[in-house]
Design a protein around this motif. Structure first.
Motif, short mmCIF file in Angstrom:
data_model
loop_
_atom_site.label_atom_id
_atom_site.label_comp_id
_atom_site.label_asym_id
_atom_site.label_seq_id
_atom_site.Cartn_x
_atom_site.Cartn_y
_atom_site.Cartn_z
N GLN A 55 9.03 -10.83 5.18
CA GLN A 55 9.07 -9.55 4.46
C GLN A 55 7.75 -9.30 3.72
OE1 GLN A 55 12.76 -10.82 2.43
NE2 GLN A 55 13.62 -8.83 3.00
N ALA A 56 7.19 -10.36 3.14
CA ALA A 56 5.93 -10.22 2.41
C ALA A 56 4.78 -9.87 3.36
CB ALA A 56 5.62 -11.51 1.67
N ILE A 57 4.78 -10.47 4.54
CA ILE A 57 3.73 -10.15 5.52
C ILE A 57 3.84 -8.69 5.96
CG2 ILE A 57 2.92 -10.62 7.87
CD1 ILE A 57 3.65 -13.55 7.44
N SER A 58 5.05 -8.25 6.20
CA SER A 58 5.26 -6.85 6.62
C SER A 58 4.77 -5.89 5.55
CB SER A 58 6.75 -6.61 6.91
OG SER A 58 7.21 -7.46 7.93
N LEU A 59 5.10 -6.17 4.29
CA LEU A 59 4.66 -5.29 3.21
C LEU A 59 3.14 -5.31 3.08
CD1 LEU A 59 5.49 -3.47 0.79
CD2 LEU A 59 5.31 -5.51 -0.62
N SER A 60 2.53 -6.48 3.22
CA SER A 60 1.07 -6.59 3.10
C SER A 60 0.37 -5.78 4.18
CB SER A 60 0.65 -8.07 3.18
OG SER A 60 1.25 -8.83 2.15
N LEU A 61 0.87 -5.88 5.41
CA LEU A 61 0.28 -5.10 6.51
C LEU A 61 0.47 -3.60 6.27
CD1 LEU A 61 1.41 -7.25 9.58
CD2 LEU A 61 -0.90 -7.04 8.63
#
Length: 312
Positions: A55-61
């Protein structure tokens, strides 16, 4: 940790908005841009520390791509760097890593993202920021040397001064590496207290007197020293640049190790704490001796000897 998907999406949208606001301030507003730059990783760090890595990777992208909507394509590199830093800090906090690990991972992430941006500028856009900056610096430096008789009342040997500038130019990688880790320290020290207030568990540094660098640092130093003594590379060659920059970084690390050893001795014998301040200040002019102390501290188990003496 929250498992509600709807809650994660709502909080993600709020975090994204806060990140974009800080990004705009960092990019466009002159007086508060430095403050906004330091705090910009904070929202993504909180989200990364609270929710799962995917989820954190998705938000960062999403934050990186959404940055184009609030600016132009030139804002994308800054958004990329800040989003990666925020993710790395939050991920380390979620995994309950030590503060030393947090510092190293953040510094390496910052260093790698800047290196990637440098490669993009030089390879794809054909813009060599390094050469352009050094060219302007050299012109300014030569202009200063030419004006030195009027400014200082005496003529400065131009060739020697240019040799000094060339040496400084070759040591740019080491200077950038050290500066990047100093910036990482600033970002961590500013954001962790805020994250702590937001109910995120944050680690603490161990006492500086307990600093123990990996013994591999000593071996790296001995290898570099041996190359300088027995196979001195020619000035300007690739090997010379590598050895010079490794030497600078290793000097800094061994100086920190030597100062740590002095702090340990002061604590072991219960000497007044103000001696630590004096010793740290004197370490700058006496750095050769401090480096030697750092080497001895890494190579031999002196702390056990000091501990035994202090307990008698």
């Amino acid at each position: 940790m929250p498992n509600n998907r709807t809650k994660a999406m709502v909080q993600g949208a709020i975090i994204l908005g806060i990140f974009l606001i800080l990004l705009v301030l960092a990019f466009y507003v002159p007086l508060v841009n430095l403050i906004a730059f330091v705090f910009a990783p904070l929202p993504i760090a909180w989200y990364s520390a609270t929710y799962k890595r995917q989820q954190a990777i998705s938000l960062s992208l999403l934050a990186v791509f959404a940055s184009v909507l609030v600016g132009n394509i030139s804002i994308l590199p800054i958004a990329f760097v800040l989003a990666v830093i925020g993710f790395v800090i939050g991920d380390a906090l979620r995994l309950r890593k030590s503060k030393v690990y947090l510092l190293l991972s953040t510094g390496l992430a910052l260093l790698l993202t800047l290196a990637m941006l440098f490669l993009v500028l030089t390879r794809l856009l054909n813009i060599d920021v390094n050469d352009e900056g050094l060219k302007v610096s050299r012109e300014t430096y030569e202009e200063y040397i030419d004006k030195s008789p009027q400014l200082m009342g005496q003529e400065v040997p131009k060739e020697q001064m240019l040799q000094v500038f060339d040496a400084m130019q070759l040591s740019v990688p080491a200077a950038i590496t050290i500066s990047v880790f100093i910036l990482a320290v600033i970002i961590i020290e500013v954001n962790l207290p805020v994250l702590k207030r937001l109910q995120i568990p944050v680690p603490k540094y161990p006492p500086f007197s307990e600093l123990r660098l990996p013994r591999a640092v000593l071996w790296y130093y001995l290898i570099v020293l041996s190359i300088n003594l027995f196979f001195p590379p020619e000035i300007g060659t690739t090997l010379f640049v590598i050895v010079l920059n490794m030497s600078i970084v290793l000097w800094v690390l061994l100086t920190l190790q030597g100062i740590s050893f002095i702090h340990y001795c002061i604590d072991a014998f219960s000497y007044p704490r103000f001696l630590k301040v004096i010793a740290t200040i004197l370490a700058i002019p006496l750095y050769s001796f401090i480096i030697l102390l750092g080497i001895i501290d890494l190579g031999f188990n002196l702390r056990e000897f000091i501990k035994g003496k202090s307990q008698k």
